[in-house]
Design a protein around this motif. Structure first.
Motif, PDB file in Angstrom:
ATOM      1  N   PHE A  86       0.841  -1.182   0.000  1.00 27.98           N
ATOM      2  CA  PHE A  86       0.000   0.000   0.000  1.00 27.98           C
ATOM      3  C   PHE A  86       0.883   1.242   0.000  1.00 27.98           C
ATOM      4  O   PHE A  86       1.543   1.523   0.988  1.00 27.98           O
ATOM      5  N   ILE A  88       1.015   4.793   0.483  1.00 27.81           N
ATOM      6  CA  ILE A  88       0.341   6.056   0.791  1.00 27.81           C
ATOM      7  C   ILE A  88       1.369   7.176   0.825  1.00 27.81           C
ATOM      8  O   ILE A  88       1.165   8.215   1.433  1.00 27.81           O
ATOM      9  N   VAL A 141       9.046  -3.904   8.376  1.00 31.01           N
ATOM     10  CA  VAL A 141       8.190  -2.814   8.820  1.00 31.01           C
ATOM     11  C   VAL A 141       7.159  -2.506   7.728  1.00 31.01           C
ATOM     12  O   VAL A 141       7.518  -2.375   6.556  1.00 31.01           O
ATOM     13  N   SER A 142       5.909  -2.381   8.135  1.00 30.14           N
ATOM     14  CA  SER A 142       4.843  -2.155   7.158  1.00 30.14           C
ATOM     15  C   SER A 142       5.056  -0.857   6.400  1.00 30.14           C
ATOM     16  O   SER A 142       5.355   0.187   6.969  1.00 30.14           O
ATOM     17  N   VAL A 144       2.879   0.866   5.045  1.00 31.36           N
ATOM     18  CA  VAL A 144       1.794   1.822   5.288  1.00 31.36           C
ATOM     19  C   VAL A 144       2.303   2.970   6.164  1.00 31.36           C
ATOM     20  O   VAL A 144       2.075   4.138   5.900  1.00 31.36           O
ATOM     21  N   ILE A 145       3.022   2.609   7.210  1.00 30.36           N
ATOM     22  CA  ILE A 145       3.517   3.618   8.141  1.00 30.36           C
ATOM     23  C   ILE A 145       4.689   4.386   7.542  1.00 30.36           C
ATOM     24  O   ILE A 145       4.749   5.613   7.597  1.00 30.36           O
ATOM     25  N   THR A 146       5.618   3.656   6.934  1.00 28.25           N
ATOM     26  CA  THR A 146       6.846   4.320   6.484  1.00 28.25           C
ATOM     27  C   THR A 146       6.598   5.261   5.307  1.00 28.25           C
ATOM     28  O   THR A 146       7.158   6.350   5.271  1.00 28.25           O
ATOM     29  N   LEU A 148       3.915   6.839   4.718  1.00 20.87           N
ATOM     30  CA  LEU A 148       3.220   7.999   5.289  1.00 20.87           C
ATOM     31  C   LEU A 148       4.224   8.962   5.931  1.00 20.87           C
ATOM     32  O   LEU A 148       4.160  10.178   5.740  1.00 20.87           O
TER      33      LEU A 148
ATOM     34  N   LEU B  38      -6.321   1.119  12.688  1.00 23.07           N
ATOM     35  CA  LEU B  38      -5.401   2.204  12.365  1.00 23.07           C
ATOM     36  C   LEU B  38      -6.211   3.398  11.892  1.00 23.07           C
ATOM     37  O   LEU B  38      -6.934   3.303  10.902  1.00 23.07           O
ATOM     38  N   ILE B  93      -7.235   2.320   5.787  1.00 18.01           N
ATOM     39  CA  ILE B  93      -6.380   3.411   5.306  1.00 18.01           C
ATOM     40  C   ILE B  93      -7.164   4.319   4.362  1.00 18.01           C
ATOM     41  O   ILE B  93      -7.085   5.539   4.439  1.00 18.01           O
ATOM     42  N   PHE B 231      -0.784  13.628  11.968  1.00 18.02           N
ATOM     43  CA  PHE B 231       0.194  12.668  11.462  1.00 18.02           C
ATOM     44  C   PHE B 231       1.367  12.538  12.422  1.00 18.02           C
ATOM     45  O   PHE B 231       1.957  11.471  12.576  1.00 18.02           O
ATOM     46  N   ILE B 238       3.921   5.303  17.129  1.00 17.13           N
ATOM     47  CA  ILE B 238       4.913   4.309  16.704  1.00 17.13           C
ATOM     48  C   ILE B 238       6.212   4.501  17.482  1.00 17.13           C
ATOM     49  O   ILE B 238       6.789   3.557  18.011  1.00 17.13           O
ATOM     50  N   LEU B 285      11.229   6.951  11.693  1.00 17.46           N
ATOM     51  CA  LEU B 285      11.701   5.976  10.697  1.00 17.46           C
ATOM     52  C   LEU B 285      12.910   5.216  11.232  1.00 17.46           C
ATOM     53  O   LEU B 285      13.015   3.991  11.082  1.00 17.46           O
ATOM     54  N   LEU B 288      11.899   2.676  13.728  1.00 21.51           N
ATOM     55  CA  LEU B 288      11.340   1.501  13.068  1.00 21.51           C
ATOM     56  C   LEU B 288      12.459   0.629  12.504  1.00 21.51           C
ATOM     57  O   LEU B 288      12.397  -0.598  12.566  1.00 21.51           O
ATOM     58  N   ALA B 292      12.695  -2.610  14.411  1.00 17.56           N
ATOM     59  CA  ALA B 292      11.964  -3.469  13.491  1.00 17.56           C
ATOM     60  C   ALA B 292      10.523  -3.679  13.906  1.00 17.56           C
ATOM     61  O   ALA B 292      10.044  -4.793  14.059  1.00 17.56           O
ATOM     62  N   GLY B 293       9.846  -2.557  14.124  1.00 15.78           N
ATOM     63  CA  GLY B 293       8.423  -2.419  14.388  1.00 15.78           C
ATOM     64  C   GLY B 293       7.590  -3.606  14.819  1.00 15.78           C
ATOM     65  O   GLY B 293       6.794  -3.478  15.720  1.00 15.78           O
ATOM     66  N   ARG B 294       7.814  -4.747  14.246  1.00 12.48           N
ATOM     67  CA  ARG B 294       6.843  -5.820  14.449  1.00 12.48           C
ATOM     68  C   ARG B 294       6.727  -6.290  15.881  1.00 12.48           C
ATOM     69  O   ARG B 294       5.691  -6.754  16.307  1.00 12.48           O
ATOM     70  N   GLN B 297       4.216  -3.924  17.553  1.00 18.74           N
ATOM     71  CA  GLN B 297       3.035  -3.486  16.814  1.00 18.74           C
ATOM     72  C   GLN B 297       1.908  -4.496  17.008  1.00 18.74           C
ATOM     73  O   GLN B 297       2.140  -5.708  16.935  1.00 18.74           O
TER      74      GLN B 297
END
Lengths: 367, 310
Positions: A86, A88, A141-142, A144-146, A148, B38, B93, B231, B238, B285, B288, B292-294, B297
């Motif tokens: 995705f 965005i 990392v998705s 969608v977030i990055t 954005l 989200l 989204i 935003f 995050i 960023l 993340l 490594a975000g996951r 999350q």
């Protein structure tokens, strides 16, 4: 297993067309109701919207000029959806695409300037996608977030260049506006109907890319692999293909298309780089792709639809005295309805399944 | 110019002031995302609420009415996302992006309908209210406890939300819905109900963030006034790793960078302030990339739940 509510004998195309039509009709009714509530005549409002978008050669040209970045950015999102990610981040990719194109147009000599600027725009958009691509592929990392987050980095980078390095030098004793110098004549996309409208060559670029993206996605191995990853990434891995490389290539293609949207706007329509020169086009692009169900050919029509709303907005304000902000509402309502319809759940309230399909035994309704 | 002159108490105070709307909105978004939804439309939620707050205060003469109306409108705006994504399973989204566009339209049209051709409307707002004893504490007192009521609401809200999320059954259910909705469904708890509640309360808190900007800080409404703070709150969630306290720390960090950037502009420093404004997003960023975000999350974040899709 996904249980769809379509009954036997009705093709998905019919279902989808009906869905979109239903969503559009509902949107139109709601919009008209809204205009009535504000105390205006909805028919006059809609007529002036139409007049503003398609009333004469000049306004038609403006509408298609506005459609160009929406087509390109819409393709960018559509390629993403088909390839399973995705994007965005078109908003940010548009910014850096325009930035790179302006820089190239101001720097490169004569014949090289226009093609160079177009390529620079595409490259910049692709490069902007490298960060989300790296984070998705290497770190999980998705996007969608990055993507954005990258939008804001792009917007501020653009702002920095417009206020700093690329700002037009001021004449003695004055302060220049925060914008770049105008790009030279030879670097501009030519006007197609000079005198009649401002329609520029970007529309040809957009049309060619619609065809190219369709060919890539439907008729090449690359496109086939992209769609396969989009449907099921495990599948490509089992086949021994490099899934990560395929995803990367799809993301770069998507970024490059959005970068081109920014480039064509500068080279064809605005000639100067300004702060946020295509505000919210990147988010509109999501709606464009959604309405087109990510079909490149359909993107052409859905982009024109959203562009006509944008170009009709001015007329709405001038003749009916409605705030041009109304157009934001007119844009948002169909997005919401179409997204709901695409979720397959709206439809069942309007299209009861044909006989033989016993919905009540399916646990869809009561969750 | 010494560092102490830049990072002085008025910088700290400015940091808290600038961080408040982001921190409050981030609390709401944390709740919503913990339940797996989200809300990219947070920016629009805040814009609608900031406007509703001003309208409420304008007609009643009381900022409290504005606050209530703002939170109500925040919840109503989030209701669009809830109905569309939870009931109709529309893409979260897409709906979020639509909400942002919709809010620009609604506030623009109503602003013109109610206030005519004014560029901005100024109303009664929340004034700083020193807390009797605490504000006397040397150094920290004036900074922390001479703020307006909305900042104090934040002081209460953060621990409260932390306790609810991590120490109550309800919080467990919310987090479970965000991670493993099927398991929750199997246990006989309604995924739908919990998601609706989380999104609506999240919207009300996002509304609190919007109101804190229009009635707590700027004391006015102007079109597009949220300008990216929604935003930034998403980024704070995050950066704060989906924890209420983390969200506040992230917001404070972003607010601090913003305050610094303003100060550098005032002092006429030649550092391009755009890079300071970029900082929150770049840092998020980087976070993340490093973490490594996951790991933290919510696993089902952004995925709609359909019982028959297993």
């Amino acid at each position: 297993m996904t249980i769809t509510i379509k009954a036997k004998g009705r093709s998905p195309i019919v279902d989808h067309s009906f869905t979109v039509l239903l969503a559009l009709v509902l949107s139109l009714l709601l919009t008209m109701l809204l205009i009535v509530l504000i105390g205006q005549n909805p028919l006059i409002a809609l007529a002036s919207l139409w007049e503003g978008a398609f009333g004469n050669a000049y306004s038609i040209g403006t509408t298609f000029n506005k459609a160009v970045p929406l087509i390109l950015a819409g393709l960018s999102v559509a390629v993403g959806v088909k390839s399973g990610f995705f994007n965005i981040g078109a908003e940010g990719q548009i910014c850096v695409g325009g930035l790179a194109a302006t820089w190239a147009a101001l720097t490169l000599p004569g014949w090289l300037a226009l093609p160079g600027a177009i390529v620079a725009g595409a490259l910049a958009g692709g490069v902007w996608m490298l960060v989300p691509a790296f984070l998705k592929i290497k770190r999980g990392v998705s996007e969608v977030i990055t993507t954005l987050l990258m939008n804001y980095v792009g917007l501020y980078l653009l702002s920095y260049f417009v206020h700093g390095p690329l700002r037009e030098p001021a004449a003695a004793g004055t302060i220049s506006l925060p914008q770049s110098p105008a790009i030279p004549e030879y670097a501009r996309l030519p006007l197609l109907l000079p005198g009649a409208s401002r329609l520029h060559g970007g529309i040809i670029l957009a049309l060619v890319l619609v065809a190219v993206v369709w060919l890539i996605m439907q008729r090449t191995t690359w496109g086939y692999r992209l769609r396969m990853v989009g449907l099921n990434p495990n599948c490509t891995s089992y086949l021994g293909l490099n899934t990560k490389a395929i995803i990367l290539s799809g993301m770069l293609l998507s970024g490059a298309l959005a970068g081109l949207a920014g480039a064509s706007e500068i080279l064809g329509a605005q000639y100067r780089l300004r702060d946020a020169f295509l505000p919210n086009y990147g988010y509109d692009a999501i709606a464009v792709a959604l309405l087109a169900q990510s079909n490149p050919l359909a993107v052409l029509f859905s982009a024109t639809f959203f562009a006509s709303l944008r170009s009709g907005a001015g007329m709405l304000q001038r003749t009916v005295g409605l705030s041009s902000s109304l157009v934001f509402i007119i844009q948002a309502i169909p997005i919401i309805f179409i997204a709901c319809a695409a979720g397959k759940e709206l439809l069942k309230y309007f299209l009861p399944a044909k006989k033989g399909k016993v919905i009540k035994n399916e646990p869809t309704a009561d969750i | 110019m010494s560092l102490l002159q830049i990072f002085d108490l008025s910088w700290v105070a400015a940091t808290i002031r600038l961080a408040t709307p982001i921190a409050l909105a981030a609390q709401g978004e944390t709740l919503s995302e913990r339940a797996g939804v989200l809300n990219i439309g947070l920016e629009g939620v805040m814009l609608n609420s900031a406007f509703a707050g001003v309208v409420g205060a304008y007609y009643s003469g009381s900022p409290w009415v504005g606050l209530l109306l703002g939170m109500l409108v925040g919840a109503l705006t989030a209701l669009i996302l809830a109905v569309a994504s939870i009931t109709f399973r529309a893409n979260q989204i897409v709906i979020g992006a639509a909400i942002n566009i919709l809010a620009m339209g609604i506030t623009g049209v109503l602003f013109r309908a109610i206030f005519g051709l004014e560029q901005q409307v100024t109303v009664m707002s929340f004034k700083p209210y020193p807390i009797p004893v605490l504000s006397q504490i040397p150094v920290l007192g004036p900074v922390l406890f001479q703020q307006n009521v909305l900042v104090y609401l934040g002081y209460v809200l953060v621990p409260l939300l932390t306790i609810v999320l991590f120490r109550t059954h309800w919080g467990l259910a919310i987090r479970a819905v965000g991670d493993e909705p099927q398991a929750v469904d199997t246990a006989g708890i309604s995924v739908i109900k919990i998601r609706y509640l989380a999104v609506l309360i999240g919207g009300a808190l996002g509304g609190l963030g919007g109101v804190s900007l229009s009635l707590g800080q700027l004391n006015l409404f102007a079109e597009g006034m949220i300008s990216g703070r929604g935003f930034m709150a998403l980024a704070a969630v995050i950066f704060g790793r989906w924890h209420p306290v983390g969200g506040v720390l992230a917001a404070l960090f972003f607010g601090g960078a913003d305050a610094l950037q303003l100060r550098m502009q005032v002092l006429g420093w030649q550092v391009p302030y755009e890079f300071m404004l970029m900082l929150p997003y770049v840092l998020t960023l980087l976070t993340l990339a490093v973490f490594a975000g996951r790991a933290s999350q919510p696993k089902a974040l952004g995925e709609n739940y359909a019982r028959e899709v297993r």
